[in-house]
Design an enzyme around this catalytic site. Structure first.
Site, PDB file in Angstrom:
ATOM      1  N   THR A 194       6.175   3.085   3.226  1.00 42.91           N
ATOM      2  CA  THR A 194       5.349   2.257   2.346  1.00 42.91           C
ATOM      3  C   THR A 194       6.216   1.665   1.243  1.00 42.91           C
ATOM      4  OG1 THR A 194       3.378   3.591   2.774  1.00 42.91           O
ATOM      5  CG2 THR A 194       3.352   2.217   0.799  1.00 42.91           C
TER       6      THR A 194
ATOM      7  N   PHE B 107       6.232  -0.180  -2.517  1.00 43.18           N
ATOM      8  CA  PHE B 107       5.445  -0.215  -3.740  1.00 43.18           C
ATOM      9  C   PHE B 107       6.043  -1.216  -4.715  1.00 43.18           C
ATOM     10  CE2 PHE B 107       4.888   3.960  -1.933  1.00 43.18           C
ATOM     11  CZ  PHE B 107       3.573   4.313  -2.191  1.00 43.18           C
TER      12      PHE B 107
END
Length: 276
Positions: free
Chosen positions: A171, A173
């Site tokens: 992921t 960010f």
């Protein structure tokens, strides 16, 4: 002590990333992305960490909707390898598990585990929240899939680590703040994130992006999406390599302003060392 806000419960993956990105800061759990942004605006937090895309699930749509009007600036990017853990009440044998609780996105990432155990996957609002519930229930038949930090904070036992189907589950960010914090233009490895809108007509996107090719500016991300239910124009979010004060980027952006609408710089920040 400075504070960084995130969406999720204590022990969520965003909490873990906050602790890595800002190790000396306090973390502030928030029920939603908009609440994390608001925490910065009202002074309860100095920054917020927002998940923007995942290598398996793709972009996070809510962030795309919030960023244009968030009134915050991207000051950094961070990547986190998602390592799902199977969490149980201490002493629970694996053959006692009847249901696995986690976020719906995580359920889609642990299909092999669910098939192997022959158990039901139960969607919950948050991975760390699932761990909290399993700890409260104290039922051997219920397990959670969440981070190791969520297990530690809730007193759960890690029965298995890395139960995700794909090893490349990562992921990305954005770290956002009230004020911009541009690196020096001479800094090697700067990214610029911007928004633009173009009309739905032949060659519009070609005209808008042509300057990047002409001036040798590399684009690392391009996302399109509609706003307000309108099909008359498309908005694009893009990441480009370089600093707006570097000659080639400056010239490309000058050209872009002539052929696009509502051009907005969302942030100029150092590229993560995790990029390959």
């Amino acid at each position: 002590m400075p504070i960084i806000a995130f969406q999720g419960r204590p022990g969520a993956y965003s909490d873990l990333v906050c602790r890595q990105a800002r190790p000396e800061w306090e973390t502030l759990p928030c029920p939603s992305f908009s609440a994390a942004i608001e925490a910065v605006h009202d002074g309860r937090a100095d920054e917020a960490l927002l998940a923007c895309e995942n290598s398996l699930a793709g972009r996070v749509p809510e962030i795309h909707a919030l960023l244009p009007d968030a009134g915050l600036h991207i000051v950094g990017e961070h990547f986190h390898r998602v390592e799902h853990c199977l969490l149980v009440v201490p002493g629970t044998p694996i053959d006692a598990i009847r249901a696995v609780h986690t976020h719906p996105v995580a359920l889609g990432q642990i299909r092999n585990l669910l098939a192997e155990l022959g158990v039901e996957g139960v969607p919950q609002f948050d991975t760390a929240g699932a761990a909290e519930m399993v700890a409260q229930w104290q039922r051997p038949g219920d397990a959670a899939v969440a981070s190791s930090l969520a297990g530690e904070l809730n007193g759960l036992e890690i029965l298995r680590r890395n139960v995700e189907d794909a090893a490349h589950n990562t992921t990305r960010f954005y770290r956002v703040a009230p004020q911009p914090d541009w690196p020096d233009p001479s800094h090697d490895g700067t990214l610029t994130t911007l928004l633009m809108r173009v009309g739905n007509k032949p060659g519009a996107l070609y005209a808008a992006l042509g300057g990047f090719a002409r001036y040798g500016v590399n684009m690392t991300r391009l996302e399109s999406y509609m706003l307000g239910g309108s099909f008359a124009a498309t908005q694009f979010l893009m990441d480009i390599e370089g600093h707006p004060e570097q000659d080639n980027v400056r010239l490309a952006l000058q050209e872009l302003t002539q052929v696009s609408d509502d051009l907005k710089l969302l942030g100029v920040y150092p590229r993560s060392l995790a990029r390959v």
